[in-house]
Enzyme design. Structure first.
Site, PDB file in Angstrom:
ATOM      1  N   LYS A 165       0.844  -1.205   0.000  1.00 12.03           N
ATOM      2  CA  LYS A 165       0.000   0.000   0.000  1.00 12.03           C
ATOM      3  C   LYS A 165       0.882   1.258   0.000  1.00 12.03           C
ATOM      4  O   LYS A 165       0.681   2.174  -0.767  1.00 12.03           O
ATOM      5  CB  LYS A 165      -0.907  -0.039   1.236  1.00 12.03           C
ATOM      6  N   GLU A 211      10.577  -4.833   4.230  1.00  9.21           N
ATOM      7  CA  GLU A 211      10.593  -6.241   3.814  1.00  9.21           C
ATOM      8  C   GLU A 211      10.248  -6.372   2.332  1.00  9.21           C
ATOM      9  O   GLU A 211      10.950  -7.019   1.556  1.00  9.21           O
ATOM     10  CB  GLU A 211       9.575  -7.061   4.622  1.00  9.21           C
ATOM     11  N   GLY A 271      -4.690  -1.984   5.305  1.00  3.49           N
ATOM     12  CA  GLY A 271      -3.958  -3.150   4.805  1.00  3.49           C
ATOM     13  C   GLY A 271      -4.646  -4.462   5.152  1.00  3.49           C
ATOM     14  O   GLY A 271      -4.830  -5.335   4.305  1.00  3.49           O
ATOM     15  N   ARG A 272      -5.043  -4.615   6.412  1.00  3.46           N
ATOM     16  CA  ARG A 272      -5.625  -5.904   6.845  1.00  3.46           C
ATOM     17  C   ARG A 272      -7.055  -6.099   6.372  1.00  3.46           C
ATOM     18  O   ARG A 272      -7.663  -7.123   6.659  1.00  3.46           O
ATOM     19  CB  ARG A 272      -5.500  -6.029   8.369  1.00  3.46           C
ATOM     20  N   GLU A 297      -4.095  -6.514  15.224  1.00  5.63           N
ATOM     21  CA  GLU A 297      -3.575  -5.214  14.780  1.00  5.63           C
ATOM     22  C   GLU A 297      -4.677  -4.164  14.901  1.00  5.63           C
ATOM     23  O   GLU A 297      -4.409  -2.986  15.108  1.00  5.63           O
ATOM     24  CB  GLU A 297      -3.053  -5.310  13.328  1.00  5.63           C
ATOM     25  N   HIS A 314      -4.569 -33.332  18.744  1.00  3.32           N
ATOM     26  CA  HIS A 314      -3.336 -34.045  19.072  1.00  3.32           C
ATOM     27  C   HIS A 314      -2.241 -33.039  19.397  1.00  3.32           C
ATOM     28  O   HIS A 314      -1.059 -33.360  19.315  1.00  3.32           O
ATOM     29  CB  HIS A 314      -2.940 -34.941  17.898  1.00  3.32           C
ATOM     30  N   LYS A 362       9.955  -1.055  13.684  1.00  2.00           N
ATOM     31  CA  LYS A 362      10.506  -0.790  12.347  1.00  2.00           C
ATOM     32  C   LYS A 362      11.634   0.235  12.445  1.00  2.00           C
ATOM     33  O   LYS A 362      12.701   0.077  11.845  1.00  2.00           O
ATOM     34  CB  LYS A 362       9.421  -0.216  11.431  1.00  2.00           C
TER      35      LYS A 362
HETATM   36  O1  F6P Z   1       2.295  -4.453   9.947  1.00  2.00           O
HETATM   37  C1  F6P Z   1       2.190  -3.098   9.690  1.00  2.00           C
HETATM   38  C2  F6P Z   1       1.621  -2.814   8.343  1.00  2.00           C
HETATM   39  O2  F6P Z   1       1.539  -1.445   8.192  1.00  2.00           O
HETATM   40  C3  F6P Z   1       0.261  -3.470   8.124  1.00  2.00           C
HETATM   41  O3  F6P Z   1      -0.781  -2.746   8.634  1.00  2.00           O
HETATM   42  C4  F6P Z   1       0.246  -3.637   6.644  1.00  2.00           C
HETATM   43  O4  F6P Z   1      -0.711  -4.566   6.257  1.00  2.00           O
HETATM   44  C5  F6P Z   1       1.676  -4.069   6.391  1.00  2.00           C
HETATM   45  O5  F6P Z   1       2.445  -3.322   7.302  1.00  2.00           O
HETATM   46  C6  F6P Z   1       2.170  -3.882   4.982  1.00  2.00           C
HETATM   47  O6  F6P Z   1       2.117  -2.551   4.571  1.00  2.00           O
HETATM   48  P1  F6P Z   1       2.270  -2.153   3.047  1.00  2.00           P
HETATM   49  O7  F6P Z   1       1.147  -2.755   2.301  1.00  2.00           O
HETATM   50  O8  F6P Z   1       2.217  -0.656   3.033  1.00  2.00           O
HETATM   51  O9  F6P Z   1       3.589  -2.677   2.560  1.00  2.00           O
END
Ligand code: F6P
Length: 521
Positions: free
Chosen positions: A209, A215, A270-271, A356, A387, A514
């Protein structure tokens, strides 16, 4: 308009729920069933093939009335209306919250700042459809002129968990494309994933987003480098890379052509974003029609949530039950157990959705709360859990409410397996509810010819029972039902956050880690 601001513990209803708790905390559910012959039917809600049986909870009519009074006293209806109509209810980020617009099938406009966002939504859906069709049919080719065989989704959090879970859950409906997911910044996983891929026939979908997430950008750069090292040129990127983002400038800087960007918007968290272009990998893996069915199922649940009175409203009921245990019984966690191996990824998805969203300790007034908010969500699939951790749920010291999720029909139609699977689904709920009495243990040991062991084993073999669970049952796992199930959990999360008087749509708590990671680097 922002959401109303009301400390739930200061309401009249809260006091009533406290009284109800004092009455009920010691009561055995067996007694409640005994005195109410209709309890099972009365405490069952249905919507469009989804059935919620919540009769095995430590509640009675008085509890339910008081919980519903709480929802009314804090004016939950107002909150729901504000969310659906695009009010700026994500106040701390000054944004509307409109994941429901992404699956709005009503034909009605949805306005943000006076603009009908449905035009943008429909345009993006059309683009997803056309692109998916071209990739699946082989019309869109990789840089060497060969059809695409593999799709790699690169994203994390909401840009990974939703699409990953849906593609896995609906793999029965999948086409020939192989789908892979890279999320973690662990380079070993990146190289494990790409080592057997052919760069000529692989499509990389970079989903972020913000397009600033460390990452995702690191993984995308590594993959791009690998792609270029395999004989592809910079100009070839346009054939094999697409992106989903709100940050067009940064995507273009990365080297992806503007026509290969699928937009999303700030009013999608995002979620809550799998319904947007973040779901592109879903549409590619399952075909657009299945993606559309997923949206339809979610829309149907939205309509149920928006228009059904609270006493018949599935997400509202689930949220109130969760508050009942969390805030009165002081349970700390909820376990979700789908009786379908297809739903292995559901729990990690729900963990982000719920934790979150509602892992907050400051209320909508900016004050520290003096009551509990977000639950810990955990779980895994039945019967594997029997189990693994179910011992603790049955006989441990903690009270842990359970959501069992089951399907009345299997997809491949193997009756023998499915009967056994569902026998366990029902048996687990019954064992939690009934427990095992001293008399039963006595009889069991007698039948086993172990009378001499009765005194010694009795304390260990008795289950106290009276442990709560919800049973969610659907006919079969298909895109529409999955869409409804996910929207149900989204709305449950919203109602919980609304009543706890917190902001469910920001996530400042993930920022510090972060920043510190950057410092360490
Ligand atoms: O975990 C933090 C967060 O901001 C989430 O809310 C989001 O889904 C994720 O990082 C990824 O963010 P982006 O889509 O901006 O890479």
């Amino acid at each position: 308009m922002p959401l109303k601001n009301q400390n739930p513990t200061q309401t009249k209803a809260w006091k009533k729920i406290q009284d109800a708790y004092q009455e009920l905390k010691q009561i055995d559910m067996k007694t409640l069933f005994l005195y109410d012959a209709d309890r099972k039917e009365k405490y069952t809600l249905r919507h469009n093939g989804l059935k919620l049986d919540f009769s095995k909870n430590r509640i009675d009519d008085t509890t339910l009335t008081s919980l519903l009074a709480l929802a009314n006293e804090v004016d939950l209806k107002d909150g729901i209306d504000k969310m659906f109509s695009g009010d700026m209810i994500n106040t701390t980020e000054n944004r509307a919250v409109l994941h429901t617009a992404l699956r709005n099938k009503s034909g009605n406009p949805v306005l943000v700042d006076g603009k009908n966002i449905m035009e943008d939504v429909d345009e993006t859906l059309q683009k997803i459809k056309e692109f998916s069709n071209k990739i699946i049919s082989g019309q869109h080719k990789g840089y060497s002129g060969k059809a695409i065989t593999d799709v790699v989704n690169i994203g994390i959090g909401g840009s990974d968990l939703g699409p990953r879970m849906v593609v896995d859950a609906l793999q029965y409906y999948k086409n020939h494309l192989k789908t892979h997911f890279i999320s973690n910044i662990d380079g070993d996983h990146v190289f494990e994933t790409i080592k057997n891929l052919n760069p000529k026939t692989t499509l990389f979908v970079i989903v972020s987003k913000t397009f600033t997430t460390q990452e995702t950008l690191t993984n995308a750069e590594t993959v791009k480098k690998w792609f270029l090292s395999q004989g592809a040129s910079q100009a070839d990127i346009q054939h094999n890379f697409v992106a989903v983002s709100t940050n067009l400038e940064k995507v273009i800087d990365f080297g992806i052509a503007s026509e290969n960007i699928f937009t999303m918007w700030n009013w999608v968290g995002g979620r809550y974003s799998l319904w947007s272009a973040v779901g592109l990998s879903i549409s590619l893996a399952l075909g657009y029609d299945n993606f559309d069915q997923l949206l339809t199922g979610a829309y149907q649940m939205d309509e149920h949530f928006r228009t059904t009175s609270f006493d018949k409203n599935i997400p509202v009921t689930l949220a109130l039950l969760s508050i009942w245990y969390n805030n009165f019984f002081e349970t700390e966690s909820e376990v979700v157990i789908p009786f379908s191996q297809y739903l292995t990824q559901l729990v990690p998805y729900l963990q982000q959705l719920s934790m979150e969203s509602n892992g907050k300790s400051v209320d909508r007034n900016g004050e520290k709360v003096d009551y509990q908010t977000g639950n810990i969500i955990w779980g895994n699939t039945g019967t594997n859990v029997q189990h693994a951790f179910m011992q603790l749920v049955h006989q441990g010291t903690k009270l842990i409410p359970v959501d069992f999720i089951g399907f009345s029909a299997s997809l491949y139609g193997n009756k023998d397996h499915h009967d056994k699977l569902m026998a366990n689904f029902y048996a687990q709920a019954e064992a939690l509810y009934l427990g095992k009495s001293r008399e039963d243990v006595h009889l069991e040991l007698k039948i086993a010819n172990q009378q001499d062991k009765i005194a010694q084993l009795m304390p260990f073999k008795v289950f106290e029972g009276n442990r709560p669970s919800n049973a969610l049952l659907m006919e079969k796992l298909n895109p529409k039902n999955l869409g409804s199930l996910l929207a149900m959990y989204e709305h449950k999360t919203f109602v919980q956050g609304y009543i706890w008087n917190i902001y469910s749509f920001d996530q400042f708590g993930v920022e510090l880690g972060k920043e510190l990671a950057k410092k360490y680097l």
